[in-house]
Design a protein around this motif. Sequence first.
Motif: not given
Ligand code: NAD
Length: 485
Positions: A155, A157, A166, A181, A184, A233-235, A238, A257-258, A290, A387
């Motif tokens: 998840v 931040w 969800r 997880k 951080e 959910t994240g970048s 990643t 993702l984004g 996002c 983005e």
């Molecule tokens: P991030 O990908 O850096 O981090 C997201 C999560 O992944 C964190 O918990 C992080 O600790 C973990 N992570 C990092 N490296 C990892 C690895 N090698 N293996 C497994 N887990 C790892 O993203 P961010 O900067 O924290 O969040 C911003 C991005 O997330 C933006 O691009 C945004 O659009 C996207 N986002 C998407 C949604 C959605 O629902 N589509 C929701 C929120 C954020």
Amino acid sequence: MTLENDLWFNPNKCFINGRWIQSQSGKTLPMVDPSTGETICEIARGNAADIDAAVNAATDALIGEWGQKTAAERGRILTALGQKILTKVDELARLEALDVGKPLKQARADVLALARYMEFYGGAADKLHGDTIPYLDGYTVYTLREPHGITGHIVPWNYPMQIIGRSVGAALAAGNAAVLKPAEEACLTALAFADLARQVGLPEGALNVVPGLGAEAGAALTAHAGIHHVSFTGSVATGSLVQASAARHTVPVTLELGGKSPQLVFDDADIDAALPFLVNAGIQNAGQTCSASSRILVQRGVYDHVVNQMAKCYQNLRVGPALNDLDVGPLISARQQQLVSSFLDQGQDLEVAAKGVIEKDVPNGGFYIQPTLFTNVPATHALARDEIFGPVQVVIPFDDEAEALAIANGTDYGLVASIWSRDGARQMRLARSIKSGQVFINNYGAGGGAELPFGGSGKSGHGREKGFEALYGFTKLKTVAAYHG
Ligand code: NAD
């Protein structure tokens, strides 16, 4: 300011097998309040050994008490958890505001959304079922929906509570055991959620939370042979790593993702109705959403009017600490502040219609940035394609529907889009042809309902969360064909 005395749970431990446990790393990480830049508490720096313990606990839970619960019993626990969350709205909102930097009213909305996810998935747990399939003479064929087993949840931040609601809510409702997880940068409400789940009687090991760094705890989770499904959910960067890691064990992955979500405003639109959505969808949570609408496409007949009205809104935006509950809070970190600043630098040659105002007395160490509205931006410019994840919107003019569609579909993303027009035929045409997981007509987001399937296409990801689609995603379908003559 330190938080620890205010909390009813242990912020510097992992939650494994229903208990608060020191990380086997023996290390902690600072949690920073983005409004001040100060450390408010330490969290556990979970590692591969903690993930292993969490997966073992989840395995035991599925063999034991949690795995033996009926769907109705699982639903009752989630419903009770939703009600428990509603008794803690103020505490959870304050925690999220301090941890993420979001204004209190936005944090409060996230708490209510978390409770609503528990209510929705609590109610849905015993309504998830297979089908019977008419087939050859002499056969009875039916399908069973079975949980994957152990689901991993990673998840970010920006909306910890909503995303946990969800994803973990749906996974538990479907009968999985979860290992979470959190990010951080912001994980306090994930830990609070686990403790509230314990209080309402979620059996040991059904939910485990291991805070820590992505490259350590996160990578260990996606690479673990005992995980059967990963929800990330994240970048984009990643997400690709997560998918590659899970592929080694052929584990299914949902990627949220984004985005670079557009709103298309036509000459015949109700501009007064559109205006609050046009701006709010860009600056909510300081644009770190996002589904933020960072591109506003406006037809030339109403272009000047829309830009003027949006500019007035921007001039009134006030930026300050989360607990002051203004329009916009700080960004999550110094890193995010630098990232957004570098985008603003790339826009130096563009027209700026207006900026928001940072309050004079904001703490020096906070990660504040001025909301900025760029206008007349070429659709090919980096600010119109990439983005930004900050309170920055670009307005792009267009002549006709075909051009609007080409611009809307002209990025790598496809998460959310909206159409502002009174022309029903146009609404239907565009809703079909826009590349996007969700399309809104004469609104943006529709209040974000738990019922509404959500997810992307292209670099916005794949798989769906929310609604019943999430329950389907957190189950595998078995077909049973019985020959009885
Ligand atoms: P991030 O990908 O850096 O981090 C997201 C999560 O992944 C964190 O918990 C992080 O600790 C973990 N992570 C990092 N490296 C990892 C690895 N090698 N293996 C497994 N887990 C790892 O993203 P961010 O900067 O924290 O969040 C911003 C991005 O997330 C933006 O691009 C945004 O659009 C996207 N986002 C998407 C949604 C959605 O629902 N589509 C929701 C929120 C954020």
